[in-house]
Design a protein around this motif. Structure first.
Motif, PDB file in Angstrom:
ATOM      1  N   SER A  45      -2.596  -2.212  17.342  1.00 33.82           N
ATOM      2  CA  SER A  45      -2.955  -1.328  16.235  1.00 33.82           C
ATOM      3  C   SER A  45      -1.804  -0.518  15.656  1.00 33.82           C
ATOM      4  N   ASP A  46      -0.660  -0.462  16.350  1.00 38.79           N
ATOM      5  CA  ASP A  46       0.408   0.468  15.965  1.00 38.79           C
ATOM      6  C   ASP A  46       1.606  -0.276  15.384  1.00 38.79           C
ATOM      7  N   ALA A  47       1.810  -0.139  14.078  1.00 45.31           N
ATOM      8  CA  ALA A  47       2.860  -0.910  13.422  1.00 45.31           C
ATOM      9  C   ALA A  47       3.733  -0.047  12.533  1.00 45.31           C
ATOM     10  N   LEU A  48       5.010  -0.399  12.510  1.00 38.67           N
ATOM     11  CA  LEU A  48       5.967   0.101  11.523  1.00 38.67           C
ATOM     12  C   LEU A  48       6.305  -1.059  10.618  1.00 38.67           C
ATOM     13  N   GLY A  49       6.245  -0.821   9.320  1.00 39.22           N
ATOM     14  CA  GLY A  49       6.549  -1.906   8.402  1.00 39.22           C
ATOM     15  C   GLY A  49       7.111  -1.425   7.087  1.00 39.22           C
ATOM     16  N   ILE A  50       7.370  -2.399   6.221  1.00 44.86           N
ATOM     17  CA  ILE A  50       7.922  -2.156   4.887  1.00 44.86           C
ATOM     18  C   ILE A  50       6.956  -2.708   3.857  1.00 44.86           C
ATOM     19  N   VAL A  51       6.627  -1.923   2.856  1.00 44.14           N
ATOM     20  CA  VAL A  51       5.758  -2.393   1.777  1.00 44.14           C
ATOM     21  C   VAL A  51       6.499  -3.455   0.976  1.00 44.14           C
ATOM     22  N   THR A  52       5.874  -4.637   0.851  1.00 41.62           N
ATOM     23  CA  THR A  52       6.499  -5.727   0.089  1.00 41.62           C
ATOM     24  C   THR A  52       5.765  -6.064  -1.197  1.00 41.62           C
ATOM     25  N   ALA A  53       4.524  -5.612  -1.333  1.00 40.81           N
ATOM     26  CA  ALA A  53       3.772  -5.848  -2.566  1.00 40.81           C
ATOM     27  C   ALA A  53       2.671  -4.805  -2.681  1.00 40.81           C
ATOM     28  N   VAL A  54       2.361  -4.427  -3.922  1.00 41.14           N
ATOM     29  CA  VAL A  54       1.372  -3.390  -4.196  1.00 41.14           C
ATOM     30  C   VAL A  54       0.285  -3.969  -5.094  1.00 41.14           C
ATOM     31  N   GLY A  55      -0.972  -3.778  -4.682  1.00 40.28           N
ATOM     32  CA  GLY A  55      -2.083  -4.285  -5.478  1.00 40.28           C
ATOM     33  C   GLY A  55      -2.379  -3.407  -6.677  1.00 40.28           C
ATOM     34  N   PRO A  56      -3.293  -3.854  -7.532  1.00 41.51           N
ATOM     35  CA  PRO A  56      -3.638  -3.079  -8.726  1.00 41.51           C
ATOM     36  C   PRO A  56      -4.344  -1.770  -8.377  1.00 41.51           C
ATOM     37  N   LEU A  57      -4.164  -0.796  -9.236  1.00 40.51           N
ATOM     38  CA  LEU A  57      -4.754   0.524  -9.049  1.00 40.51           C
ATOM     39  C   LEU A  57      -6.230   0.493  -9.414  1.00 40.51           C
ATOM     40  N   GLY A  58      -7.068   1.044  -8.514  1.00 40.73           N
ATOM     41  CA  GLY A  58      -8.494   1.077  -8.783  1.00 40.73           C
ATOM     42  C   GLY A  58      -8.905   2.323  -9.532  1.00 40.73           C
ATOM     43  N   PRO A  59     -10.139   2.362 -10.042  1.00 38.27           N
ATOM     44  CA  PRO A  59     -10.625   3.526 -10.773  1.00 38.27           C
ATOM     45  C   PRO A  59     -11.051   4.642  -9.831  1.00 38.27           C
ATOM     46  N   GLY A  60     -11.235   5.813 -10.331  1.00 39.15           N
ATOM     47  CA  GLY A  60     -11.791   6.914  -9.549  1.00 39.15           C
ATOM     48  C   GLY A  60     -10.722   7.783  -8.921  1.00 39.15           C
ATOM     49  N   PRO A  61     -11.139   8.945  -8.386  1.00 41.98           N
ATOM     50  CA  PRO A  61     -10.209   9.893  -7.773  1.00 41.98           C
ATOM     51  C   PRO A  61      -9.773   9.439  -6.390  1.00 41.98           C
ATOM     52  N   GLY A  62      -8.843  10.169  -5.784  1.00 43.20           N
ATOM     53  CA  GLY A  62      -8.403   9.887  -4.420  1.00 43.20           C
ATOM     54  C   GLY A  62      -7.128   9.094  -4.393  1.00 43.20           C
ATOM     55  N   ALA A  63      -6.673   8.817  -3.141  1.00 39.03           N
ATOM     56  CA  ALA A  63      -5.424   8.066  -2.967  1.00 39.03           C
ATOM     57  C   ALA A  63      -5.589   6.658  -3.511  1.00 39.03           C
ATOM     58  N   SER A  64      -4.507   6.101  -3.969  1.00 37.51           N
ATOM     59  CA  SER A  64      -4.555   4.759  -4.536  1.00 37.51           C
ATOM     60  C   SER A  64      -3.292   4.015  -4.180  1.00 37.51           C
ATOM     61  N   ALA A  65      -3.245   2.755  -4.572  1.00 36.74           N
ATOM     62  CA  ALA A  65      -2.075   1.938  -4.279  1.00 36.74           C
ATOM     63  C   ALA A  65      -0.820   2.509  -4.910  1.00 36.74           C
ATOM     64  N   SER A  66      -0.979   3.307  -5.964  1.00 39.46           N
ATOM     65  CA  SER A  66       0.195   3.886  -6.624  1.00 39.46           C
ATOM     66  C   SER A  66       0.909   4.892  -5.725  1.00 39.46           C
ATOM     67  N   THR A  67       0.266   5.282  -4.619  1.00 37.25           N
ATOM     68  CA  THR A  67       0.914   6.151  -3.632  1.00 37.25           C
ATOM     69  C   THR A  67       2.142   5.478  -3.057  1.00 37.25           C
ATOM     70  N   TRP A  68       2.124   4.158  -3.008  1.00 40.12           N
ATOM     71  CA  TRP A  68       3.187   3.398  -2.355  1.00 40.12           C
ATOM     72  C   TRP A  68       3.950   2.549  -3.347  1.00 40.12           C
ATOM     73  N   LYS A  69       5.190   2.296  -3.001  1.00 38.22           N
ATOM     74  CA  LYS A  69       6.011   1.386  -3.804  1.00 38.22           C
ATOM     75  C   LYS A  69       6.719   0.416  -2.874  1.00 38.22           C
ATOM     76  N   VAL A  70       7.146  -0.682  -3.411  1.00 39.94           N
ATOM     77  CA  VAL A  70       7.854  -1.686  -2.623  1.00 39.94           C
ATOM     78  C   VAL A  70       9.088  -1.054  -1.983  1.00 39.94           C
ATOM     79  N   GLY A  71       9.257  -1.314  -0.691  1.00 41.14           N
ATOM     80  CA  GLY A  71      10.400  -0.773   0.047  1.00 41.14           C
ATOM     81  C   GLY A  71      10.077   0.449   0.891  1.00 41.14           C
ATOM     82  N   ASP A  72       8.902   1.052   0.694  1.00 40.71           N
ATOM     83  CA  ASP A  72       8.513   2.215   1.495  1.00 40.71           C
ATOM     84  C   ASP A  72       8.341   1.823   2.959  1.00 40.71           C
TER      85      ASP A  72
END
Length: 373
Positions: A74-101
Motif C-alpha cells: 500500500s505504501d508507494a513513492l512515485g512520479i506523476v506521468t499523466a494527468v486525467g481530465p478535470l471533473g466538474p464540482g468543488p473539491g480537489a481535482s486532477a489539476s492539483t497535480w502536474k506531470v513530474g510531481d
C-alpha cells in the motif's frame, strides 16, 4: 506527457502463502476524470502485507478474500506521468497535480478526513483494492499527498502506513496543529513507550523525540536496542527477553506512581495487559498491532479489561492509519524537523517475494523497501 511503456509489471498474490507470490503484467492504464497515472519508484512493506499474502488478514468484515490475483502493498513513492481530465464540482481535482510531481499514496484512498468507516476500509490499497507493488498505477487525485522534498525515494515510501499510524497514535486525539505548541515540543515532560523496533515503533520513537518526549523502547535484541539509543536517541531501552516483567521496569524508570503517558501497543495479546500495568493515570494506549498474538491465553484468571482501564482512567484507542489531512499535517512536522525514516534494507523489484519473507522474519530494524525502478 505519457509513458511509451505498453505494460505494467506487477507482483500478484492469491493470499495463499509467500512462496506462491508470482510476477505478472497488465496493460498500461489511462487516467480518467480526476485521476493521475503514477510511475512507482519505491514501495515500503508493512506487517499487513505479510498477512494479506499469507491469507491471514481477515478480521475486517467489509474486506473479503478476492478470487482473482491481487497486487499487494500500500505504501508507494512515485512520479506523476499523466494527468486525467478535470471533473466538474468543488473539491480537489486532477489539476492539483502536474506531470513530474513526487507523490505518496494514501492507504485508504477515500479516507480524507475524520473517523475511518467501513466504506473507507473498502478503499484500502493492497486489499481489497490492487496495491502498489507494480511499476505504474492510476490513483484518484485525492489519494495522494506531496512528498517532503528532502527525503529520498526510499525514505519517503516509508511514510504512508508506519509513520502516519505512529503519528495518529501520538497526536490523533489532539487538535490539528498541536505539534506546533510549546515551542514545537508539545510532549515535553511526557513519556512515550514504544514496543519493538519495527516500522511503526521506530517512526513513533522519532516523532516522540522530535516532540520533546522522554522515550522508552523494548526489543528482544540488544543490538537493536543499542541502535535505538545511539542512533535515534531513545532515552531508555528494555530487553523484554531478559526482562520479562518489563512493565515493572517501565514503572521503575518513570516512578512508581507515574508510568508511560502514551504507549504504542503493537504486540496485542502478548503485551496489552503489561501495557495496562505501566500506563500513567489518564494515559493513552494506542492499539496498533498484534505481532505477539491475536487471541488471549485461556490459562489462569485475569482481571476484567473494564476494571484494568478504569483503575488508572486509561484511554484505549484503536488505530487504523489516518486520514489524508492528518498525513499532510505529519509531513509538515517531518519537514520542520527533517526526520529521516530508518530504512533497514532495500530489495530490487525482482526480489519482491524475498522482501516480504524478510519482513515477516522480524529481523528488520525500521522499514523494508522494494526499489521498483
Amino acid at each position: 506527457m505519457f509513458t511509451e511503456t505498453k505494460e505494467v509489471q506487477q507482483w500478484h498474490t492469491l493470499e495463499d502463502g509467500f512462496d506462491n507470490l508470482t510476477r505478472g503484467t497488465a496493460p498500461m492504464p489511462t487516467p480518467g476524470q480526476d485521476e493521475v497515472l503514477v510511475k512507482i519508484k519505491a514501495v515500503s512493506l508493512n506487517y499487513r502485507d505479510t498477512e494479506v499474502t499469507n491469507g491471514e488478514y481477515n478480521h475486517h468484515k467489509t474486506i473479503s478474500k478476492r478470487s482473482t490475483p491481487l497486487v499487494p502493498c500500500s505504501d508507494a513513492l512515485g512520479i506523476v506521468t499523466a494527468v486525467g481530465p478535470l471533473g466538474p464540482g468543488p473539491g480537489a481535482s486532477a489539476s492539483t497535480w502536474k506531470v513530474g510531481d513526487r507523490v505518496l499514496s494514501t492507504f485508504c484512498q477515500s479516507h480524507l478526513t475524520g473517523q475511518i468507516t467501513a466504506k473507507d476500509l473498502a478503499s484500502g490499497l493492497g486489499k481489497p483494492l490492487d496495491g502498489v507493488l507494480q511499476t505504474y498505477r492510476v490513483f484518484p487525485s485525492t489519494g495522494l499527498v506531496r512528498v517532503p522534498e528532502y527525503l529520498t525515494d526510499e525514505e519517503a515510501s516509508c511514510l504512508p502506513i508506519a509513520a502516519v499510524t505512529a503519528w495518529m497514535a501520538i497526536f490523533g486525539m489532539e487538535p490539528f496543529g498541536t505539534w506546533t505548541k510549546a515551542e514545537g515540543k508539545p510532549l515535553k515532560g511526557k513519556t512515550v513507550l514504544l514496543e519493538g523496533t519495527g516500522g511503526v515503533a521506530i517512526a513513533g520513537l522519532q516523532i516522540a523525540k522530535a516532540a520533546g518526549a522522554r522515550t522508552i523502547i523494548t526489543s528482544s535484541s540488544d543490538e537493536k536496542l543499542r541502535r535505538a539509543k545511539e542512533e535515534l536517541g531513545a532515552d531508555h531501552v528494555i530487553n523484554y527477553r531478559t526482562t520479562p516483567d518489563w512493565e515493572k521496569k517501565v514503572m521503575e524508570i518513570t516512578g512508581e506512581n507515574d508510568g508511560a503517558d502514551i504507549i504504542l501497543e503493537t504486540g496485542g495479546a502478548g503485551t496489552l495487559y503489561k501495557a495496562l500495568d505501566c500506563i500513567a493515570f489518564g494515559g493513552l494506549i494506542s492499539c496498533i498491532g498484534y505481532t505477539a498474538g491475536k487471541e488471549d491465553s485461556a490459562e489462569g484468571s485475569r482481571i476484567n479489561l473494564n476494571l484494568l482501564a478504569l483503575r488508572r482512567t486509561v484511554t484505549l484507542k484503536g488505530i487504523i492509519n489516518g486520514p489524508r489531512d492528518r498525513f499532510e499535517e505529519m509531513c509538515e512536522f517531518y519537514q520542520r524537523h527533517e526526520i529521516r525514516p530508518v530504512v533497514d534494507k532495500v530489495f530490487g523489484f525482482e526480489e519482491g517475494k524475498e522482501a516480504i519473507k524478510y519482513l515477516r522474519s522480524g529481523s528488520h530494524f525500521g522499514k523494508v523497501v522494494v526499489k521498483v525502478e
